[in-house]
Motif scaffolding. Sequence first.
Motif, PDB file in Angstrom:
ATOM      1  N   GLN A 409       0.974  -1.362  -0.201  1.00  0.00           N
ATOM      2  CA  GLN A 409      -0.080  -0.155  -0.194  1.00  0.00           C
ATOM      3  C   GLN A 409       1.306   1.449   0.248  1.00  0.00           C
ATOM      4  N   SER A 410       2.371   1.621   0.533  1.00  0.00           N
ATOM      5  CA  SER A 410       2.952   2.037   0.697  1.00  0.00           C
ATOM      6  C   SER A 410       3.410   2.731  -0.754  1.00  0.00           C
ATOM      7  N   GLN A 411       3.519   1.846  -1.490  1.00  0.00           N
ATOM      8  CA  GLN A 411       4.356   1.798  -3.091  1.00  0.00           C
ATOM      9  C   GLN A 411       3.052   1.803  -3.664  1.00  0.00           C
ATOM     10  N   GLU A 412       1.661   1.727  -3.953  1.00  0.00           N
ATOM     11  CA  GLU A 412       0.056   2.101  -4.538  1.00  0.00           C
ATOM     12  C   GLU A 412      -0.101   3.317  -4.078  1.00  0.00           C
ATOM     13  N   PHE A 413       0.669   3.776  -2.939  1.00  0.00           N
ATOM     14  CA  PHE A 413      -0.317   4.706  -2.919  1.00  0.00           C
ATOM     15  C   PHE A 413       1.326   6.665  -2.937  1.00  0.00           C
ATOM     16  N   GLU A 414       2.461   5.617  -3.264  1.00  0.00           N
ATOM     17  CA  GLU A 414       2.834   6.923  -4.548  1.00  0.00           C
ATOM     18  C   GLU A 414       2.772   7.151  -5.609  1.00  0.00           C
ATOM     19  N   VAL A 415       2.289   5.905  -5.901  1.00  0.00           N
ATOM     20  CA  VAL A 415       1.552   6.036  -7.700  1.00  0.00           C
ATOM     21  C   VAL A 415       0.506   6.322  -8.025  1.00  0.00           C
ATOM     22  N   GLN A 416      -0.273   6.069  -6.655  1.00  0.00           N
ATOM     23  CA  GLN A 416      -1.647   7.682  -7.370  1.00  0.00           C
ATOM     24  C   GLN A 416      -1.296   8.465  -6.712  1.00  0.00           C
ATOM     25  N   ALA A 417      -0.456   8.800  -5.844  1.00  0.00           N
ATOM     26  CA  ALA A 417       0.187  10.656  -5.238  1.00  0.00           C
ATOM     27  C   ALA A 417       0.423  11.246  -6.950  1.00  0.00           C
ATOM     28  N   ASP A 418       0.958  10.658  -7.933  1.00  0.00           N
ATOM     29  CA  ASP A 418       1.641  11.102  -9.264  1.00  0.00           C
ATOM     30  C   ASP A 418       0.835  10.972  -9.406  1.00  0.00           C
ATOM     31  N   ALA A 419      -0.684   9.869  -9.450  1.00  0.00           N
ATOM     32  CA  ALA A 419      -1.633  10.200 -10.939  1.00  0.00           C
ATOM     33  C   ALA A 419      -2.456  11.565 -10.035  1.00  0.00           C
ATOM     34  N   VAL A 420      -2.414  11.868  -9.372  1.00  0.00           N
ATOM     35  CA  VAL A 420      -3.000  12.765  -8.467  1.00  0.00           C
ATOM     36  C   VAL A 420      -2.934  14.077  -9.039  1.00  0.00           C
ATOM     37  N   LYS A 421      -1.439  13.957  -8.953  1.00  0.00           N
ATOM     38  CA  LYS A 421      -0.538  15.468  -9.847  1.00  0.00           C
ATOM     39  C   LYS A 421      -1.095  15.464 -10.638  1.00  0.00           C
ATOM     40  N   ALA A 422      -1.091  14.389 -12.089  1.00  0.00           N
ATOM     41  CA  ALA A 422      -1.417  14.405 -12.822  1.00  0.00           C
ATOM     42  C   ALA A 422      -2.599  14.939 -13.820  1.00  0.00           C
ATOM     43  N   ALA A 423      -3.460  13.696 -12.790  1.00  0.00           N
ATOM     44  CA  ALA A 423      -5.383  14.422 -13.396  1.00  0.00           C
ATOM     45  C   ALA A 423      -5.446  16.057 -13.131  1.00  0.00           C
ATOM     46  N   GLN A 424      -4.793  16.614 -12.032  1.00  0.00           N
ATOM     47  CA  GLN A 424      -5.376  18.038 -11.389  1.00  0.00           C
ATOM     48  C   GLN A 424      -4.509  18.987 -12.222  1.00  0.00           C
ATOM     49  N   GLU A 425      -3.351  18.529 -13.145  1.00  0.00           N
ATOM     50  CA  GLU A 425      -2.665  19.835 -14.013  1.00  0.00           C
ATOM     51  C   GLU A 425      -3.831  19.356 -15.321  1.00  0.00           C
ATOM     52  N   VAL A 439     -11.382  23.830 -26.737  1.00  0.00           N
ATOM     53  CA  VAL A 439     -12.186  22.481 -26.136  1.00  0.00           C
ATOM     54  C   VAL A 439     -13.559  22.083 -25.821  1.00  0.00           C
ATOM     55  N   SER A 440     -13.659  20.897 -26.013  1.00  0.00           N
ATOM     56  CA  SER A 440     -15.578  20.779 -25.213  1.00  0.00           C
ATOM     57  C   SER A 440     -16.114  21.069 -23.921  1.00  0.00           C
ATOM     58  N   PHE A 441     -17.389  21.036 -23.629  1.00  0.00           N
ATOM     59  CA  PHE A 441     -17.324  21.125 -22.604  1.00  0.00           C
ATOM     60  C   PHE A 441     -17.149  19.722 -22.061  1.00  0.00           C
ATOM     61  N   LEU A 442     -17.378  18.550 -22.726  1.00  0.00           N
ATOM     62  CA  LEU A 442     -17.496  16.930 -22.722  1.00  0.00           C
ATOM     63  C   LEU A 442     -15.896  16.605 -22.022  1.00  0.00           C
ATOM     64  N   GLU A 443     -15.238  17.385 -22.301  1.00  0.00           N
ATOM     65  CA  GLU A 443     -13.643  17.310 -21.893  1.00  0.00           C
ATOM     66  C   GLU A 443     -13.547  17.687 -20.817  1.00  0.00           C
ATOM     67  N   VAL A 444     -13.923  19.124 -19.865  1.00  0.00           N
ATOM     68  CA  VAL A 444     -13.331  19.511 -18.717  1.00  0.00           C
ATOM     69  C   VAL A 444     -13.897  18.723 -17.546  1.00  0.00           C
ATOM     70  N   ILE A 445     -15.084  18.379 -17.840  1.00  0.00           N
ATOM     71  CA  ILE A 445     -15.883  18.020 -17.287  1.00  0.00           C
ATOM     72  C   ILE A 445     -15.222  16.567 -17.320  1.00  0.00           C
ATOM     73  N   THR A 446     -14.889  15.744 -17.888  1.00  0.00           N
ATOM     74  CA  THR A 446     -14.490  14.016 -17.818  1.00  0.00           C
ATOM     75  C   THR A 446     -12.750  14.427 -16.522  1.00  0.00           C
ATOM     76  N   ALA A 447     -11.891  15.193 -17.469  1.00  0.00           N
ATOM     77  CA  ALA A 447     -11.258  15.513 -16.867  1.00  0.00           C
ATOM     78  C   ALA A 447     -11.713  16.305 -15.437  1.00  0.00           C
ATOM     79  N   GLN A 448     -12.302  17.114 -14.728  1.00  0.00           N
ATOM     80  CA  GLN A 448     -12.345  17.555 -13.515  1.00  0.00           C
ATOM     81  C   GLN A 448     -13.164  16.533 -12.540  1.00  0.00           C
ATOM     82  N   ALA A 449     -13.352  15.214 -13.137  1.00  0.00           N
ATOM     83  CA  ALA A 449     -14.186  13.930 -12.402  1.00  0.00           C
ATOM     84  C   ALA A 449     -12.886  13.100 -12.436  1.00  0.00           C
ATOM     85  N   THR A 450     -11.979  12.688 -13.214  1.00  0.00           N
ATOM     86  CA  THR A 450     -10.639  12.161 -13.316  1.00  0.00           C
ATOM     87  C   THR A 450     -10.167  12.560 -11.996  1.00  0.00           C
ATOM     88  N   ALA A 451      -9.838  14.251 -11.844  1.00  0.00           N
ATOM     89  CA  ALA A 451      -8.794  14.785 -10.253  1.00  0.00           C
ATOM     90  C   ALA A 451      -9.339  14.206  -9.911  1.00  0.00           C
TER      91      ALA A 451
END
Length: 501
Positions: A409-425, A439-451
């Motif tokens: 879980q420690s390793q999983e947490f580090e990988v997920q933390a990187d995913a959060v940074k990439a999704a927020q950016e 860009v379209s509105f759909l792309e925006v809401i998809t990116a926000q939900a992913t982040a």
Amino acid sequence: MTRGTQALRTSLLALAACALVTACAVGPDYKRPDAAVPQQYKEAGDWKVANPNDAISRGKWWEIFNDPQLNALEEQVAAANQNILVAEAQYRQAQALVQSARAAFFPTLGANASATRSRSVRTTVNPDGSLSTGNPSLLNSQNLSLDASWELDLWGRIRRSVESNQASAQASAGDLASALLSAQATLAQNYFQLRVTDTQKAVLQRTVDNYERFLKLTQNQYAVGVAQRSDVLTAQTQLRQSQALLLDTEVTRAQLEHAIAVLIGKPPSEFSLAASGASNVDELPALPAIPLQVPSAVLERRPDIAAAERRMAAANAQIGVAKAAYFPTLTLGASAGLAANTLSRLATLPSRVWSIGPTLAATLFDGGARAAAVDKAGAAYDASVATYRQTVLGAFQDVEDNLAAVRWQSQEFEVQADAVKAAQEAAQLDLNRYRAGTVSFLEVITAQATAYNAERTLLTLQGKQYSAAVLLVKALGGGWHGEVPVVGKAALQPASAPAAQ
């Protein structure tokens, strides 16, 4: 030499002779059976093999998390948790049973005083078959006596009973320690989950705020004809969904707060815990540096293993109790007192009465009841052996499971933390491009939900890491660091462990 003196001397000689043979006790002497103990853990390298013994102080293991509020709550568990108080009362009951069994080693002394008045009539049968009745007679009787009896433990029945009750009391002490450790671990798990929930609330509130601003942006763009009506409705849906999730976290937090209140013996209505104020995962309490190689001597601290082992000893002693029923019992009895037909004569010398002597009693036939009792005791012992071995296996599984959880879980947490940074950016870039109309509105809401989902997953992993750390401490019996003393003259030094990776 009077007859009374001779009888007394004979009884004393018999007592001395019997005392010489009371050293024997039927039934098997206890020897702890072997259990499958691996030389090393699959998930943590080499471990040192050690024998279970829960008589080692665990200390305040929760202090490794360095959280003053958690420390204050944990201090209240032992004194106020009702399940702990139940286990403590059961332990005192077990101690009382030990004292009750020990009482059989000593003679019992009783006193008796009585005064009766009776009337009797003598009836005779005449030759012609008729009955004639004499004058009624009245009889007074006063008695005052002391009686003593003592069962000699020739075959060890009493000693085996004491041995069984002592082992049961020690098992009850293990149950008490298990209940306390379980309550402490549950409190720590609930506390950290509440802190994670507080952070999730902060993240959701921030998300709601962002969605409110985004809804206004979409409404403004719709007003000038840049966006469509469906874009506005989608933004409203996204906002309401996040608001509903925020309300759901309120339910979770309230239930966790109530659970903590009950664990420390307070009504939920009288307890509240202020929010931590953490707005992201980086502001949560840091996890302790847990060494991945832990000396297996700490398994001596597992109170459930100690309790299971003590129940084996108790069951073994019960075999001796059952076998002792095959042999006769020898009881020494003595009685002395005064008996007279009038109260004035009760204290005179001729009114003295006494008796002394042994009684030997044995059961000659019981239809197989004693054999069945021995078989039952043997089966109960076999069951306790299996329970002990299963408890040991379960303990090793607990440690393996939570060592694996801590590591992966420690390793999983580090990988997920990187995913959060990439999704927020990515979400921020898409929002900027949406404002620019590229860009379209759909792309925006998809990116926000992913982040958002990525950050929520990260917080869930943080909660799992807290839980795994607490459960590892519990699996190890309440800690692993420091010197581990052993009952006796020697002291066991824990094997050195490498730094946490």
